[in-house]
Design an enzyme around this catalytic site. Structure first.
Site: not given
Length: 376
Positions: A30-31, A34
């Site tokens: 997820h990170e 980003h």
């Protein structure tokens, strides 16, 4: 002490290890999404941490400090221009560079990347699961076992037989029962609650191919007040599928899961606002999640894959909820600024983000309290 004993009994060391692994992988990817979308647009990323809390290891690479932190319960990425910065007078002010300088679509791309990564991971795992393990056919019931000496054995039924029709009617794909939609193969249970003659259309695979026959029998659900059993254990018929078909089914299943997940989150918010801590099977806190993973770890690797799918879907949908402090809330603020023709003021954005963050923290505390309360 009884509460602690109850929690310890619900969890296993292997389950806790797998819980940390599944959450860490989901959060890391997820990170990472980003991070990748920010770097792709030329935005510096100051740090990337796997885990939370005190930093155990750190290393600079490509302008980012990569960290391994003590607590394996998530992670974070510090993108330049997303947090307030200190001005010349020591006062905090709105950032002007990095993320803050991106156009609205660029900001949305960075924010949307994390939830989309979890969604894509869930789709990939689901496709792998269906392609390797097959897909259940809701309109066919496969007999998994037959009890020795039972009525089913006397009728000639065997494990591996597939029931395709009941009383001359095809098993429906789905049926309505108790206000809920269920798989059609469960209609077999309804038939065995009805007295009278019944006919099963049964397919049996063999060396020479699949043979079909009719199994006729008279049935009484109860005799002298005692419930009668046919003597079979059954479930959906699992059939092999190609990778494209598995992917299409994964997309379809995910789309069908959206309203269910939204209803579950809506129920959670309603119970939070009314402080209703009664147990809800649709939403689990950290202890409930670890308990589910513990049970899955004891079953099979594929059970863990199913849990990983649900974790990633939950992370994707939860982060897209338009609550300030979550990715969905940040996207909403970007859209509001674009509609106004200028970003929100620093004071407005800080107040909204603080309120959203406080709400999310209280919600998480509520989920933990509700999780623990069932052991009292």
């Amino acid at each position: 002490m009884n509460v602690l004993q109850g929690i310890a009994a619900a969890l296993t060391p292997l389950g806790l290890i797998w819980t940390a692994i599944l959450l860490s992988v989901a959060t890391f990817l997820h990170e990472l999404a980003h991070y990748a979308l920010a770097r792709a647009q030329g935005v510096p990323v100051r740090s990337f941490s796997v885990g939370m809390g005190p930093v155990l290891l750190r290393r600079m690479w490509r302008g980012t400090e990569w960290r391994l932190s003590l607590l394996p319960i998530g992670g974070y990425v510090e993108i330049e221009g997303m947090a307030p910065e200190e001005g010349p007078g020591g006062q905090m002010r709105a950032p002007t560079q990095g993320f803050a300088a991106l156009p609205a679509l660029g900001k949305i791309a960075v924010l949307l990347a994390g939830p989309l990564m979890n969604l894509l991971l869930a789709l990939g795992l689901m496709t792998m699961l269906f392609a390797s393990q097959g897909m259940p056919a809701p309109d066919r019931a496969r007999i998994e076992s037959v009890n020795p000496g039972s009525r089913a054995e006397a009728l000639g039924l065997r494990a591996g037989d597939v029931i395709t029709a009941i009383d001359g009617r095809d098993i429906p794909d789905t049926l309505q029962r108790g206000g809920q939609t269920q798989a059609g193969w469960e209609s077999l249970r309804l038939v065995l609650n009805e007295a009278g003659p019944h006919v099963f259309t049964v397919q049996r695979p063999g060396p020479a191919g699949v043979t079909t026959r009719q199994v006729r029998f008279d049935w009484q659900p109860t005799v002298n007040g005692a419930r009668q059993l046919l003597g079979i254990r059954y479930g959906p018929d699992v059939q092999p599928v190609s990778v494209p078909a598995a992917f299409a089914a994964s997309v379809s299943n995910t789309a069908e899961a959206v309203p269910q997940v939204l209803r579950a989150f809506g129920t959670l918010f309603g119970r939070f606002l009314t402080l209703d801590i009664s147990r809800d099977e649709n939403v689990s806190g950290p202890i409930g999640t670890a308990e589910i993973v513990s049970r899955a770890a004891a079953l099979s690797p594929w059970a863990l894959v199913q849990v990983a799918i649900m974790l990633n879907l939950s992370l994707a949908f939860f982060n897209l909820i338009p609550i300030p402090g979550l990715d969905g809330g940040r996207i909403l603020l970007v859209l509001l600024g674009a509609l106004k023709g200028r970003p929100l003021t620093f004071a407005q954005e800080q107040a909204i983000n603080f309120a959203g963050f406080a709400f999310v923290m209280l919600l998480m505390l509520f989920v933990v309290v509700r999780d623990v309360s069932r052991f009292f």
